[in-house]
Enzyme design. Sequence first.
Site, PDB file in Angstrom:
ATOM      1  N   GLU A 130      10.366   7.863 -16.999  1.00 26.50           N
ATOM      2  CA  GLU A 130       9.105   8.447 -17.058  1.00 26.50           C
ATOM      3  C   GLU A 130       8.526   8.209 -18.479  1.00 26.50           C
ATOM      4  O   GLU A 130       7.499   7.915 -18.642  1.00 26.50           O
ATOM      5  CB  GLU A 130       9.190  10.136 -16.948  1.00 26.50           C
ATOM      6  CG  GLU A 130       9.276  10.904 -15.473  1.00 26.50           C
ATOM      7  CD  GLU A 130       9.739  12.090 -15.586  1.00 26.50           C
ATOM      8  OE1 GLU A 130       8.787  12.981 -15.621  1.00 26.50           O
ATOM      9  OE2 GLU A 130      10.735  12.433 -15.467  1.00 26.50           O
ATOM     10  N   SER A 166      16.538  20.918 -16.791  1.00 30.42           N
ATOM     11  CA  SER A 166      15.381  21.502 -16.993  1.00 30.42           C
ATOM     12  C   SER A 166      16.146  23.049 -17.552  1.00 30.42           C
ATOM     13  O   SER A 166      17.146  23.408 -17.201  1.00 30.42           O
ATOM     14  CB  SER A 166      14.716  22.111 -15.806  1.00 30.42           C
ATOM     15  OG  SER A 166      14.092  23.195 -15.853  1.00 30.42           O
ATOM     16  N   HIS A 169       0.865  -1.199   0.120  1.00 33.74           N
ATOM     17  CA  HIS A 169       0.023  -0.031  -0.055  1.00 33.74           C
ATOM     18  C   HIS A 169       0.920   1.415  -0.111  1.00 33.74           C
ATOM     19  O   HIS A 169       0.408   2.281   0.548  1.00 33.74           O
ATOM     20  CB  HIS A 169      -0.883   0.039   1.047  1.00 33.74           C
ATOM     21  CG  HIS A 169      -1.872  -1.024   1.433  1.00 33.74           C
ATOM     22  ND1 HIS A 169      -2.794  -1.279   0.823  1.00 33.74           N
ATOM     23  CD2 HIS A 169      -1.420  -2.415   2.060  1.00 33.74           C
ATOM     24  CE1 HIS A 169      -3.568  -2.599   1.197  1.00 33.74           C
ATOM     25  NE2 HIS A 169      -2.476  -3.230   1.959  1.00 33.74           N
ATOM     26  N   LYS A 194      17.934  20.969 -11.679  1.00 35.34           N
ATOM     27  CA  LYS A 194      17.102  20.017 -12.054  1.00 35.34           C
ATOM     28  C   LYS A 194      17.816  18.754 -12.763  1.00 35.34           C
ATOM     29  O   LYS A 194      18.608  19.016 -13.337  1.00 35.34           O
ATOM     30  CB  LYS A 194      15.811  20.342 -12.941  1.00 35.34           C
ATOM     31  CG  LYS A 194      14.650  20.934 -12.150  1.00 35.34           C
ATOM     32  CD  LYS A 194      14.196  20.116 -11.084  1.00 35.34           C
ATOM     33  CE  LYS A 194      13.333  19.073 -11.300  1.00 35.34           C
ATOM     34  NZ  LYS A 194      12.034  19.243 -12.109  1.00 35.34           N
TER      35      LYS A 194
END
Length: 455
Positions: free
Chosen positions: A289, A276, A155, A282
């Site tokens: 992804e 970025s 969970h 970043k």
Amino acid sequence: MTLWSGRFRAGLDSLASILNNSLPVDKRLYPEDIRGSQAWAQALAAAGVLTADEAGSLVDGLQAVFEEMESGSFEFHDNDEDIHTAVERRLTELVGPVGGKLHTGRSRNDQVATDFRLWLLSTSKKLDAAIANLQKALIHRAEIDLEVILPGYTHFQQAQPILLSHWWMSHFWALQRDRDRLQDLTRRAAVLPLGSAALAGTTFPIDRFALSKDLGFNLPSQNSLDATSDRDFAAEFLFWASLTGVHLSRMAEALILYSTIEYGFVTMADEYSTGSSLMPQKKNPDMLELTRGKAGTLIGLLTGLLTTLKGLPSAYDKDLQEDKTAVFEAADTMEVLLPVVEGVISTLTVNTDRCRQAIHPAVLATDLADYLVARGVPFRSAHEAVGKAVRLAEETGKNLTTLTLNEYQSIHPDFTEDLFNSLNPESSVNRRSVYGGTAKQAVEKQIEEAKQVLH
Ligand code: ARG
């Protein structure tokens, strides 16, 4: 001139022709198309339909077409509807009228199904090898990360400590099933449609068993209607790609979280990270992804083909031309995705201390219950007692390792001093030495078995 212009007075409208032409998609099938046609020419000769000389010039002519394709000197024409048309057109230019004999007793319906299956069989071999490479990377990780303990989650809440190696290996086994599935579907794909002609079977006495063997299939199809309309192999391939994509996506999702500042369990290598354009600090896990994103696209391709198939009456319908776009995209995606995920995994850095520090002592609660069970307490009562200890710890700002013996004994008389001896993540992990468990010994055995399976 198209292959079928005889009964027409006018040519195809120019936009209709764009819709109709599949050449941009299926031209990559030229090796399979040429190989299939060479085998067909020989089968026609064996059946006495062509002379040996005729078959010989067709085979040689097709070889010349193949070489033009390979070298890039092949010139496609506007009227080349698809790869089958283009190859036959060029063949006839090269060998003269005998080129017009190649399509005897054959239809593009059994031809395309044959080409596509041949392509799928060889592509599946490459993809199988790519999964195996990723599996090797997982095994390697499991071997070098054998001392790393981190929280195991259910969970997405901390549940019990586990070895990071055990986590890596969990993904190995999912991929092993994917390889199994791929190998299994190729068994069903290795059935030869050629000889089915348009729908009802060829009229020429072709030895389809010999032809099947010649082209490396397991056996010829038993029903010409089924053979020309069956795209199960394409749907199964897309399901394989989808499920493999889902497996990669689930692994990617966890690694994305584990690479955040909040977790800090792993750090991605620069080679697989991007920055970025606005925020200088970043370092984004784009490859993971995209892995997650591609899984969605792959599922869409599967859904698309199944939707195309569901309304089709027998046998061949032009809707079936859509099959290749979907399967090629899925295969091309997997061909890049699998090695990229392999690269991400083999180059990332594991932050052992962060993994260890993230473990909350409450995850030892099951071990504490097992401690009482070992002293004859029924598991339900033990569960209740440890639950109370967890609550007491919460209320007093302590945790399971800092509660005193007195506090423990106020909850249950069977708690004694030795409860603290093994109340640590290492002992917790090593108690799970059951076959398939997370204890180091069990994981080592698992790695051994994985290596055997891979060979
Ligand atoms: N380009 C077609 C396809 O991919 C080849 C088969 C064409 N058959 C036909 N009857 N028009 O499906």
